[in-house]
Structures are given as structure tokens and as C-alpha cells.
Write an enzyme that holds these catalytic residues in place. Structure first.
Site, PDB file in Angstrom:
ATOM      1  N   CYS A   2     -48.927 -12.092  23.001  1.00  0.00           N
ATOM      2  CA  CYS A   2     -48.438 -13.365  22.465  1.00  0.00           C
ATOM      3  C   CYS A   2     -49.524 -14.149  21.740  1.00  0.00           C
ATOM      4  O   CYS A   2     -50.687 -14.126  22.126  1.00  0.00           O
ATOM      5  CB  CYS A   2     -47.916 -14.231  23.605  1.00  0.00           C
ATOM      6  SG  CYS A   2     -46.718 -13.400  24.624  1.00  0.00           S
ATOM      7  N   ARG A  27     -51.505  -9.202  16.565  1.00  0.00           N
ATOM      8  CA  ARG A  27     -51.620  -9.037  18.011  1.00  0.00           C
ATOM      9  C   ARG A  27     -50.432  -8.261  18.589  1.00  0.00           C
ATOM     10  O   ARG A  27     -50.490  -7.812  19.721  1.00  0.00           O
ATOM     11  CB  ARG A  27     -51.696 -10.415  18.680  1.00  0.00           C
ATOM     12  CG  ARG A  27     -52.910 -11.209  18.240  1.00  0.00           C
ATOM     13  CD  ARG A  27     -52.735 -12.676  18.531  1.00  0.00           C
ATOM     14  NE  ARG A  27     -52.847 -12.966  19.945  1.00  0.00           N
ATOM     15  CZ  ARG A  27     -53.948 -13.391  20.546  1.00  0.00           C
ATOM     16  NH1 ARG A  27     -55.046 -13.556  19.857  1.00  0.00           N
ATOM     17  NH2 ARG A  27     -53.965 -13.660  21.828  1.00  0.00           N
ATOM     18  N   TRP A  74     -44.763 -11.244  22.838  1.00  0.00           N
ATOM     19  CA  TRP A  74     -44.781  -9.819  23.209  1.00  0.00           C
ATOM     20  C   TRP A  74     -44.211  -9.786  24.621  1.00  0.00           C
ATOM     21  O   TRP A  74     -44.840 -10.271  25.561  1.00  0.00           O
ATOM     22  CB  TRP A  74     -46.212  -9.290  23.160  1.00  0.00           C
ATOM     23  CG  TRP A  74     -46.319  -7.813  23.359  1.00  0.00           C
ATOM     24  CD1 TRP A  74     -46.137  -6.841  22.419  1.00  0.00           C
ATOM     25  CD2 TRP A  74     -46.644  -7.129  24.582  1.00  0.00           C
ATOM     26  NE1 TRP A  74     -46.329  -5.597  22.984  1.00  0.00           N
ATOM     27  CE2 TRP A  74     -46.636  -5.736  24.314  1.00  0.00           C
ATOM     28  CE3 TRP A  74     -46.938  -7.541  25.883  1.00  0.00           C
ATOM     29  CZ2 TRP A  74     -46.920  -4.778  25.267  1.00  0.00           C
ATOM     30  CZ3 TRP A  74     -47.218  -6.577  26.844  1.00  0.00           C
ATOM     31  CH2 TRP A  74     -47.202  -5.210  26.528  1.00  0.00           C
ATOM     32  N   ASN A  98     -49.120 -17.768  26.582  1.00  0.00           N
ATOM     33  CA  ASN A  98     -49.611 -16.389  26.506  1.00  0.00           C
ATOM     34  C   ASN A  98     -50.187 -16.073  27.880  1.00  0.00           C
ATOM     35  O   ASN A  98     -51.047 -16.803  28.369  1.00  0.00           O
ATOM     36  CB  ASN A  98     -50.706 -16.291  25.425  1.00  0.00           C
ATOM     37  CG  ASN A  98     -51.422 -14.957  25.451  1.00  0.00           C
ATOM     38  OD1 ASN A  98     -50.890 -13.967  25.954  1.00  0.00           O
ATOM     39  ND2 ASN A  98     -52.620 -14.921  24.900  1.00  0.00           N
ATOM     40  N   GLY A  99     -49.702 -14.994  28.506  1.00  0.00           N
ATOM     41  CA  GLY A  99     -50.217 -14.627  29.830  1.00  0.00           C
ATOM     42  C   GLY A  99     -49.069 -14.334  30.772  1.00  0.00           C
ATOM     43  O   GLY A  99     -47.938 -14.101  30.342  1.00  0.00           O
ATOM     44  N   GLU A 479     -59.346  10.637  21.406  1.00  0.00           N
ATOM     45  CA  GLU A 479     -59.091   9.547  20.445  1.00  0.00           C
ATOM     46  C   GLU A 479     -58.090  10.009  19.370  1.00  0.00           C
ATOM     47  O   GLU A 479     -57.192   9.251  18.976  1.00  0.00           O
ATOM     48  CB  GLU A 479     -60.423   9.088  19.839  1.00  0.00           C
ATOM     49  CG  GLU A 479     -60.342   8.152  18.641  1.00  0.00           C
ATOM     50  CD  GLU A 479     -59.684   6.809  18.914  1.00  0.00           C
ATOM     51  OE1 GLU A 479     -59.311   6.523  20.058  1.00  0.00           O
ATOM     52  OE2 GLU A 479     -59.518   6.036  17.952  1.00  0.00           O
ATOM     53  N   LYS A 483     -54.573   8.150  18.763  1.00  0.00           N
ATOM     54  CA  LYS A 483     -54.178   7.607  17.450  1.00  0.00           C
ATOM     55  C   LYS A 483     -52.823   8.173  17.038  1.00  0.00           C
ATOM     56  O   LYS A 483     -51.950   7.431  16.596  1.00  0.00           O
ATOM     57  CB  LYS A 483     -55.190   7.965  16.361  1.00  0.00           C
ATOM     58  CG  LYS A 483     -56.466   7.217  16.273  1.00  0.00           C
ATOM     59  CD  LYS A 483     -56.402   5.806  15.786  1.00  0.00           C
ATOM     60  CE  LYS A 483     -56.229   4.869  16.943  1.00  0.00           C
ATOM     61  NZ  LYS A 483     -57.437   4.419  17.601  1.00  0.00           N
ATOM     62  N   GLU A 486     -49.933   6.786  19.230  1.00  0.00           N
ATOM     63  CA  GLU A 486     -49.597   5.362  19.143  1.00  0.00           C
ATOM     64  C   GLU A 486     -48.927   4.982  17.822  1.00  0.00           C
ATOM     65  O   GLU A 486     -48.100   4.081  17.809  1.00  0.00           O
ATOM     66  CB  GLU A 486     -50.781   4.451  19.487  1.00  0.00           C
ATOM     67  CG  GLU A 486     -51.887   4.315  18.498  1.00  0.00           C
ATOM     68  CD  GLU A 486     -52.949   3.298  18.964  1.00  0.00           C
ATOM     69  OE1 GLU A 486     -54.101   3.472  18.609  1.00  0.00           O
ATOM     70  OE2 GLU A 486     -52.606   2.326  19.670  1.00  0.00           O
ATOM     71  N   HIS A 502     -56.868  26.293  31.835  1.00  0.00           N
ATOM     72  CA  HIS A 502     -56.581  25.851  33.200  1.00  0.00           C
ATOM     73  C   HIS A 502     -55.224  25.145  33.280  1.00  0.00           C
ATOM     74  O   HIS A 502     -54.973  24.423  34.237  1.00  0.00           O
ATOM     75  CB  HIS A 502     -57.706  24.947  33.700  1.00  0.00           C
ATOM     76  CG  HIS A 502     -59.021  25.659  33.762  1.00  0.00           C
ATOM     77  ND1 HIS A 502     -59.344  26.543  34.765  1.00  0.00           N
ATOM     78  CD2 HIS A 502     -60.064  25.667  32.899  1.00  0.00           C
ATOM     79  CE1 HIS A 502     -60.547  27.051  34.530  1.00  0.00           C
ATOM     80  NE2 HIS A 502     -60.998  26.536  33.401  1.00  0.00           N
ATOM     81  N   LYS A 602     -52.094  -5.778  19.871  1.00  0.00           N
ATOM     82  CA  LYS A 602     -53.477  -5.559  19.438  1.00  0.00           C
ATOM     83  C   LYS A 602     -54.454  -5.990  20.515  1.00  0.00           C
ATOM     84  O   LYS A 602     -55.449  -5.336  20.766  1.00  0.00           O
ATOM     85  CB  LYS A 602     -53.725  -6.345  18.145  1.00  0.00           C
ATOM     86  CG  LYS A 602     -55.141  -6.242  17.591  1.00  0.00           C
ATOM     87  CD  LYS A 602     -55.413  -4.870  17.023  1.00  0.00           C
ATOM     88  CE  LYS A 602     -56.810  -4.720  16.484  1.00  0.00           C
ATOM     89  NZ  LYS A 602     -57.168  -3.290  16.307  1.00  0.00           N
TER      90      LYS A 602
HETATM   91  O1  M6R Z   1     -59.767  -5.192  22.053  1.00  0.00           O
HETATM   92  P1  M6R Z   1     -60.132  -3.993  22.864  1.00  0.00           P
HETATM   93  O2  M6R Z   1     -61.095  -3.080  22.155  1.00  0.00           O
HETATM   94  O3  M6R Z   1     -60.636  -4.343  24.232  1.00  0.00           O
HETATM   95  O4  M6R Z   1     -58.787  -3.185  23.050  1.00  0.00           O
HETATM   96  C1  M6R Z   1     -58.747  -2.043  23.846  1.00  0.00           C
HETATM   97  C2  M6R Z   1     -57.482  -1.254  23.615  1.00  0.00           C
HETATM   98  O5  M6R Z   1     -56.364  -2.047  23.881  1.00  0.00           O
HETATM   99  C3  M6R Z   1     -57.394  -0.726  22.176  1.00  0.00           C
HETATM  100  O6  M6R Z   1     -58.492   0.064  21.851  1.00  0.00           O
HETATM  101  C4  M6R Z   1     -56.104   0.114  21.999  1.00  0.00           C
HETATM  102  O7  M6R Z   1     -56.186   1.268  22.771  1.00  0.00           O
HETATM  103  C5  M6R Z   1     -55.884   0.449  20.533  1.00  0.00           C
HETATM  104  N1  M6R Z   1     -54.518   0.237  20.208  1.00  0.00           N
HETATM  105  C6  M6R Z   1     -56.215   1.860  20.195  1.00  0.00           C
HETATM  106  O8  M6R Z   1     -55.983   2.154  18.866  1.00  0.00           O
END
Ligand code: M6R
Length: 607
Positions: A2, A27, A74, A98-99, A479, A483, A486, A502, A602
Site C-alpha cells: 500500500c 509498489r 495491496w 499501510n501495514g 535468480e 525472475k 514472477e 538427486h 515492490k
Molecule cells: O526491497 P527489497 O530488496 O528488500 O525487496 C526484497 C524482495 O521483495 C525483492 O527482491 C523481490 O523478490 C523482487 N520482486 C524480486 O524481483
């Protein structure tokens, strides 16, 4: 997560609120709304989905007033629908939040017993209903808000707006960041400085537990005990130019393409202008006496830490542990007072990473933040804060922040290795030269875009994919998989190549793309054997390697992407580029929402 904005202005608030909410879009959100006070009358408009829906609503059903609050939601408690959207309102008070209010059930039960009827499924409605009950008891808005805040448990950034009050906002912060912006006869409230950037660059950040009484001409901040608090006003530099798409179709592609430039800036920051050597400004750590490094982060930042673990152990010879922040503190790990704890975060506001920092702060010799947002909570609460110079990152999928985090971590590793006598001058000189060439090499790798786009014709048809890597390329395989899943919603897993037989090799058949990230290093031959095992079972291998690797191992692979040669230690930074591009082009082909993928935020400011 949020986003919050509040305005006590001299112009109509609605368009300014919507504009500020646009800058908080990155965000992640699923509904949005605003409330204003016009000649004492409180009104609100809310819409599900993108901000354009709220803007459309405001065209057909405008709302006047120079004081207002706005919110991008959110969803946590309750589905994303109009009723659950913010601002929440109970007669004379509207609130954006927010929270998570952890004791909302208890408060809701108490209020329900007193005859309050709840309309929504949200935790936030308890805040407005509670505040309204205090107003009914005869408390003034200021004291009603204070009494409400006093009852709340959990995490919150809150902004209250009241019927009959054209010149009052009450803001409060615990666990979620909140900034107060100072204008000329105007005042603002925002989740971050970016939201407020066109209105003001003068910002006061609330500390944990603070709440503030804001009018157009005054700001009174009180701490959790109610004592008047003096918080510094800072001038913040936010480059608004970096928050548009710069001609690209998506922020993500713009941010991928920016990497040569931002990496060069990060490398310059970590280079001593006098000697040309790698140095970390403000690094007050005696690495020779450090017995362990603990690194804690989430998501992509966690994977940057996982790459750095290889470097700290192999190059600086310091034992290094890496943990996902959401697990770390619940394990109650014993910490050595000779150890250093590092917290890596693009936003600097990730709730779990912040909580991990707080867990460590009195247990280790030094806490170090590696952050992109210099004014963030993690940065401010750490002993040492190292910038990564990535610039504003809007795409939910982290790209340039990952590679810039790795630059800051390389500089730390080199400084630590030097201090421990583990890096001779010649090897350091080689590394320094290679680092200087890295932005140029990354630029060359970006020239592979059309080859990568072409392989995604097939990849985008897959329902699952595997990424393989060995050594420091293993976290990069993770990673690559993160990517891809997501933003394209294709199920993907990253594995250490040697782990394949394994278990996961059972998944391999002619429909399974296997992406192998393997520069021609000391482990290459072993990775090639694992790749052969995949191909022997009909698996479709996409090999990402360098010219020497391609010369040795391209036979039988489905496709080969050739990266420019690079120093072994820097390979995880370079190979991040094809991993990002594979995900990007696959997602574009699938037509997903690349910059704001479904369900994701975000900045994850709740646990
Ligand atoms: O702001 P931060 O780097 O602490 O965020 C951590 C993760 O939420 C962030 O890296 C998330 O995994 C991304 N969407 C990855 O692309």
C-alpha cells in the site's frame, strides 16, 4: 505494498493526490481511492484495479477540496473490491493505512459489542471505527486519533482526515515508513519521498512510534510516549526523470538497459579517486578481527547475498551465513559479538529485513545496510549504510538493484580480503581493471537481445523450466528462475547443477527447457556433464556461456547464448543480464503485466 499520500494544499487536491498515487504505483496495488474535505464536508471516491479507473471515476464524479488523503491498496485482509478499498470512513473520519493491525479482531469485537456495524473485511476499518467512537465520546480529532493510535498493535503508517477540518491531518508511523513534506504554506504526507517529489524536496521522516499533527503552517511530532519530538528536516534529491519509461515499453526493460550506466556509477562510488583502488567510503570495520558475516535479505536481495557468500568465503576467507529474513529471527540464531551482520534491500523498508536488523543490532560488532533508498529505515537504523547507486527502480522485478548490490558487495569483499591479507596486490589490480571494464561488457551483453527474444518463442510455451548453475552461478540460477516465475507466471526452479540427479532430473522430458548458466570456469566441465545428463533424457538445453564454453560444449544443445568473456568473480553480475532478458521477453510474449505482475508488491512492508 500500500501507498499513502496526504495533502493540505492551496489547490484542488484530487488531481494532485492521483498524480502522487501514480508515483506509488510501482509498489504494487489492486485498488485505489482518495478522500477530501471541502468546506468541512468529507467525501471519497474509490475504484478497483488500476489508477486509470479512479481517474475515470473522478471525471464523471469529481470531488472538490484542498485537503485530502489517497491510497493504493495491496490487499491483505479482504479481497480487492470497492468496499475494502481505502480510504476507510466512519462518518466523520477517513483513514488510509499501510501495514497490518494485528489486534483488529479484538478491537472489532469490542466495537461490535458497543453496537458498531462493520462494512468491510479489513483490519483498517477498526481504526476508523475506533477513532469515530472516541469522537462520539467527545474527544477532539487530535485526541481521538491519539487515543486510537494508542490502542493499535502491529504495523502501520496511517493518515487521518476529519469532517469539519480543512486544515488538519494526523499521521502516525510504526513499522511502515512515513514522510512529512514541507511546502510553502502547504504540507504533505507520503509513504516515500518519490510520492512527494514534485511538491517538495523538504522531508521529515517520522521515527518508529511517532505521530504527527499536521496543518498547512505547522508540524507537531510526538513520540510513542506522547513527548514532543524534534525530527530533522532533510532536503532529499529525487531524480524525477528516472521515474518515467524513457521511451521503453516497460520500466523493467528501461532498468535492464540502464545497467551499464548505473553500474559505472556504483563502481565510481567504490573507487578511491586518488589511488584508483577499490574502497568503501565510511567503512569502519576491522575485518581482520571479524569472525563471521551474517547476511539477511529477501527475494532477489537474498540471492545477491547468496552470491556474495561465495566471494566472502573464497576471496576474503571469512565464514559467511545467508538467511531469508522471514525465517532469521524466529530461529533465534546465536550471534557472535565479533561478527558483522549485513542487510541488503533495494527499498530499505522490507519488514522482515528490518526486523532482522533490529534483532542483530545489539548482538554483533557492526550492522551494515546495503540499500538503494538512502533515506530508508534499514539505512537509517544500521551502523553503516552503503549505497548501491541503482537510481529509482520501478519495475516490481528487481534488475539493476541486483547487479548494483553485487558491486557494493564486491567492494566490501575486496576491502575485507585486503584487510585480512588474503588478496595480493596483483590479484587486486586485476580485479580492479576487470571491474572498470564491466559496464562496457554489460553493454555488449545487451546486444544479445534479439537472440534471447528469439529463444523465448519456445520458452513462452513451456509450463515449467529449470535453471542450473554451479558455484556462485547457483544463486544466479535461482535468480533466473525467480525472475521468470514472477513476471511470466511460468513455474521455474533453480538448482545447483550437481543436485539435479538427486531428484529434479525426474522432471526432464522433451517439453522441459533447462537453462544452464555456465561460463567456462573451473567448474564448467562438471556442469557440462550435468547438461549431458539432461540432453540424454530428451531435455531441451539453453546454454548461456562464453566463447570458450560454446566452443567446447555447444554440440547437442538446443540453443546457445554467448556472453562476452569476464573475470570469474564478476560472472554472476554479467550473467544476470541474460537471466533478466529471458524473463522479460518471455513475459512480453505471454502478455503479462511485466512491471506490476499479479499479486506482487515492490516493497513488502508487512510480515
Ligand atoms: O526491497 P527489497 O530488496 O528488500 O525487496 C526484497 C524482495 O521483495 C525483492 O527482491 C523481490 O523478490 C523482487 N520482486 C524480486 O524481483
Amino acid at each position: 505494498m500500500c501507498g499513502i499520500v496526504g495533502i493540505l494544499g492551496n489547490h484542488e487536491a484530487a488531481p494532485i493526490l492521483v498524480d502522487a498515487l501514480k508515483r506509488l504505483e510501482y509498489r504494487g496495488y489492486d485498488s485505489a481511492g482518495i478522500a477530501t474535505v471541502d468546506a468541512g464536508k468529507l467525501g471519497r471516491r474509490r475504484a478497483v484495479g488500476k489508477l486509470v479507473n479512479l481517474s475515470d471515476l473522478l471525471v464523471h464524479n469529481p470531488i472538490a477540496g484542498k485537503a485530502g488523503i489517497g491510497h493504493t491498496r495491496w490487499a491483505t485482509h479482504g479481497v480487492p473490491n470497492i468496499v475494502n478499498s481505502h480510504p476507510h470512513r466512519a462518518k466523520d473520519v477517513a483513514v488510509v493505512h499501510n501495514g497490518i493491525i494485528e489486534n483488529f479482531k479484538e478491537l472489532r469485537d469490542e466495537l461490535s459489542q458497543n453496537g458498531v456495524v462493520f462494512e468491510t473485511d479489513t483490519d483498517t476499518e477498526t481504526v476508523v471505527q475506533l477513532c469515530m467512537s472516541y469522537l462520539k465520546d467527545g474527544l477532539s480529532p487530535k485526541y481521538a486519533a491519539a487515543a486510537t493510535i494508542d490502542r493499535l498493535e502491529g504495523a502501520y503508517a496511517l493518515c487521518f482526515l476529519f469532517e469539519g477540518e480543512d486544515d488538519l491531518l494526523i499521521a502516525a508511523r510504526k513499522g511502515s515508513p512515513l514522510a512529512i513534506g514541507h511546502g510553502d504554506g502547504e504540507m504533505f504526507v507520503g509513504s516515500d519521498a518519490l510520492a512527494l517529489a514534485p511538491m517538495t524536496d523538504k522531508v521529515t521522516y517520522l521515527d518508529e512510534g511517532d505521530w504527527a499533527i499536521v496543518t498547512r503552517t505547522s508540524l507537531e511530532i510526538r513520540d510513542a510516549s506522547g513527548t514532543l519530538a524534534n525530527r530533522e528536516m532533510r532536503t532529499i534529491k529525487v531524480d524525477l526523470g528516472t521515474s518515467d519509461k524513457g521511451g521503453y515499453k516497460h520500466y523493467m526493460m528501461k532498468e535492464i538497459a540502464e545497467q551499464p550506466t548505473v553500474l559505472a556509477e556504483a563502481i565510481t562510488h567504490y573507487t578511491d579517486p586518488k589511488t584508483g583502488g577499490i574502497s568503501v567510503p565510511g567503512l569502519d570495520i576491522d575485518f581482520a578481527n571479524v569472525d563471521k558475516i551474517t547476511m539477511v535479505a529477501c527475494g532477489t536481495a537474498y540471492l545477491a547475498c547468496s552470491v556474495a557468500k561465495y566471494w566472502f568465503e573464497q576471496v576474503a576467507r571469512i565464514p559467511c551465513e545467508v538467511d531469508v529474513a522471514s525465517e532469521f529471527r524466529y530461529r533465534e540464531p546465536p550471534m557472535s559479538d565479533k561478527s558483522v551482520a549485513m542487510f541488503v534491500s533495494q527499498s530499505g523498508e522490507t519488514a522482515d529485513t528490518l526486523a532482522a536488523l533490529r534483532y542483530c543490532s545489539d548482538k554483533v560488532s557492526k550492522t551494515v545496510a546495503v540499500v538503494n533508498v538512502a533515506e530508508s529505515s534499514i539505512s537509517r537504523e544500521s551502523d553503516i549504510s552503503l549505497p548501491i547507486h541503482a537510481g529509482v527502480e520501478i519495475g516490481v522485478a528487481s534488475t539493476k538493484a541486483f547487479t548494483c548490490q553485487l558491486i557494493a558487495l564486491v567492494a566490501l569483499v575486496i576491502s575485507a580480503a585486503r584487510a585480512r591479507g588474503e588478496l595480493d596486490a596483483k590479484s587486486e589490480q586485476v580485479l580492479r581493471t576487470e571491474l572498470t571494464s564491466l559496464p562496457g561488457i554489460i553493454n555488449q551483453s545487451l546486444a544479445q537481445q534479439s537472440e534471447i527474444d528469439e529463444v523465448t518463442i519456445e520458452l513462452s510455451k513451456a509450463s515449467d523450466a529449470l535453471f542450473l548453475g554451479r558455484g556462485a552461478m547457483y544463486p544466479l540460477a535461482l535468480e533466473g528462475a525467480l525472475k521468470l516465475k514472477e513476471i511470466s507466471y511460468i513455474h521455474a526452479e533453480g538448482y545447483a547443477s550437481g543436485e539435479l540427479k538427486h531428484g529434479p532430473i525426474a522432471l526432464v522430458d522433451e517439453h522441459m527447457p533447462v537453462i544452464v548458466l555456465a561460463p567456462k570456469d573451473d567448474l564448467f566441465d562438471k556442469t557440462v556433464s550435468n547438461m549431458q545428463e539432461v540432453m540424454a533424457r530428451g531435455g531441451k538445453v539453453l546454454l548461456v556461456t562464453d566463447p570458450k564454453g560454446a566452443e567446447t560444449a555447444r554440440d547437442g544443445v538446443w540453443k546457445t547464448i554467448i556472453m562476452p568473456p569476464v573475470h570469474n568473480m564478476l560472472a554472476p553480475i554479467l550473467y544476470a543480464i541474460p537471466a533478466q532478458l529471458i524473463a522479460y521477453y518471455t513475459a512480453v510474449r505471454k502478455g503479462t503485466d511485466v512491471d506490476q505482475p499479479r499479486n506482487l508488491a515492490k516493497s513488502v512492508t508487512v510480515e
